[in-house]
Enzyme design. Structure first.
Site: not given
Ligand code: AQP
Length: 328
Positions: A111, A193, A196
Site C-alpha cells: 500500500k 487478490k 475493494k
Molecule cells: N481476496 C480475498 N480473498 C479472501 N479473503 C479476503 N479478505 C480480503 N480480501 C480477500 C478478507 O476479508 C476480511 C476483511 O478485509 P478488510 O476489509 O479488513 O481488508 P483487506 O484485507 O485489505 O480487504 P480488501 O478487500 O483488499 O480491502 P482494501 O482494498 O480496502 O484493502 C479479512 O479477513 C480479509 O482477510
C-alpha cells in the site's frame, strides 16, 4: 465457549473475497462460540476518506453483516470507534512493537509502494489490529489468508508482552482460515487478490452487484487460451480462481467440478458460475435491503458497542495494572 473476534474495514463494497474468506465463517461460528464482530472504521482512515462516504459505508457493512447471517441476539456487532479501548490498547501495544517487524508487513509494503512518504497509520495499522483482537481475550480470529502475517504479529506481541508484564495479560489467539475461499483472486489479474479498492470494478464481484454486473464480471474474467478446465494455480491462475469460487459457493470439490466440466469450454463453465454467484448473493441482497434503512440497524450497533465496551474495559484495567499505568 471460545471467544471469536473479527472485523472488516468500511472501505468500499464488500466483495465475494471478503465473504468467502471471512464473512461466511462469521455466521457459521456463532452457534458454538461467543462471537464479536466489528466494523473497523479506524482502520479505514489509514487512507484519507470522504467523511460522508465513510459513514454510509459503516452502515452498509453493518447491514451486510446481518444480511450474511450474523444474528445480533447471538453475536456482538459494533463499530470500532465506539469503543475507546481499541485506541488505548493500540498505543500501549505500539510501545511494545518494533519498526523492523512493522516494515516487513507485506500489506504495508504494497500500500505504500511508490509513495515518497506513507501515512504513519498505514505503518502502525497491524498493531491496531492486534489491539482489536487482544482487547477481547480472543482465541479464534476468522480471516482470509492475506491476514496471516498480521495474525502472526498479534501472537508475537501477545507472547512478548506476557513474557515481560505477566502471563495473564493477553490470551494468545489463533487465525482460522477457510479451506476454499481463503484467498479469492482478482478477476482481471488472478495473480493478485480481489480487493475493494482496486481501480477496475470488474476485477471484483461485490455482494450488492446487479445480476448484469455479475454476468459481465465473470464473462470477462481473465483465463488462458487452452480452454481446459483444470485447477493449476501456477500455470492456469484464472480458471483455477474461478473453480475455487465455484467450489466455495457450492461446496462441490474442485476435483468433482473438473470432472463435471471435462470437455466443456470456458464459456459454458462461466455461464454456470454466473448462475451460482447470482443465486448465492440474491438472499443476501434481499435481507440487506430489508435492514439497511431500518431503525433497527443503529440500535443493534449501539447495544453492541455497550456490550463490547464492558468486555474491553476489563481488559484495559488488567493491562494498565500489569504495565503500572495510572494511579493505584
Ligand atoms: N481476496 C480475498 N480473498 C479472501 N479473503 C479476503 N479478505 C480480503 N480480501 C480477500 C478478507 O476479508 C476480511 C476483511 O478485509 P478488510 O476489509 O479488513 O481488508 P483487506 O484485507 O485489505 O480487504 P480488501 O478487500 O483488499 O480491502 P482494501 O482494498 O480496502 O484493502 C479479512 O479477513 C480479509 O482477510
Amino acid at each position: 465457549m471460545n471467544r471469536v473476534f473479527s472485523g472488516i474495514q468500511p472501505t468500499g463494497n464488500i466483495h465475494i473475497g471478503n465473504y468467502l474468506g471471512a464473512l461466511k465463517q462469521f455466521a457459521e461460528l456463532q452457534n458454538d462460540n461467543e462471537c464479536i464482530y466489528c466494523i473497523v472504521d479506524m482502520h479505514a482512515i489509514t487512507v484519507p476518506k470522504d467523511p460522508k462516504e465513510l459513514n454510509e459505508s459503516i452502515l452498509n457493512v453493518a447491514a451486510l453483516y446481518i444480511a450474511c447471517g450474523i444474528d445480533p441476539d447471538k453475536s456482538i456487532v459494533f463499530v470500532q470507534s465506539d469503543v475507546p479501548g481499541h485506541a488505548e490498547l493500540g498505543w500501549i501495544l505500539t510501545c511494545s512493537s518494533y519498526t523492523g517487524e512493522l516494515s516487513r508487513m507485506t500489506q504495508f509494503k504494497q500500500k505504500s509502494k511508490e509513495k515518497e512518504s506513507a501515512p504513519t497509520g498505514l505503518f502502525t495499522y497491524p498493531v491496531l489490529m492486534a489491539a482489536d483482537i487482544l482487547l477481547y481475550d480472543t482465541s479464534i480470529v476468522p480471516v482470509g489468508d492475506d491476514q496471516k502475517q498480521h495474525i502472526e504479529l498479534t501472537r508475537d506481541l501477545a507472547v512478548r508482552v506476557n513474557g515481560k508484564y505477566g502471563e495473564n495479560t493477553f490470551v494468545v489467539p489463533e487465525g482460522r482460515y477457510m479451506k476454499s475461499g481463503a484467498r479469492v483472486m482478482s478477476l482481471d489479474d488472478p495473480t493478485n487478490k480481489m480487493s475493494k479498492s482496486a481501480e477496475n470494478e470488474y476485477s471484483r464481484i461485490s455482494l450488492l452487484d446487479s445480476p448484469a454486473k455479475i454476468k459481465k464480471s465473470v464473462m470477462r474474467a481473465t483465463t488462458d487460451s487452452d480452454g481446459i478446465i483444470k485447477f493449476d494455480v501456477e500455470n492456469k491462475p484464472g480458471i483455477s480462481n474461478l473453480l475455487s469460487i465455484y467450489s466455495a459457493f457450492t461446496g462441490k470439490t474442485v476435483e468433482s467440478l473438473e470432472k463435471d466440466y471435462a470437455g466443456s469450454g470456458y464459456g459454458d463453465f462461466k455461464k454456470d458460475l454466473v448462475e451460482v454467484v447470482n443465486s448465492s448473493v440474491k438472499p443476501i441482497q434481499d435481507k440487506y435491503n430489508d435492514i439497511r434503512e431500518s431503525d433497527e440497524l443503529k440500535k443493534i450497533l449501539k447495544e453492541g458497542a455497550e456490550k463490547a465496551n464492558a468486555i474491553a474495559e476489563k481488559t484495559i484495567k488488567r493491562v494498565k495494572e500489569n504495565f503500572g499505568l495510572g494511579i493505584r
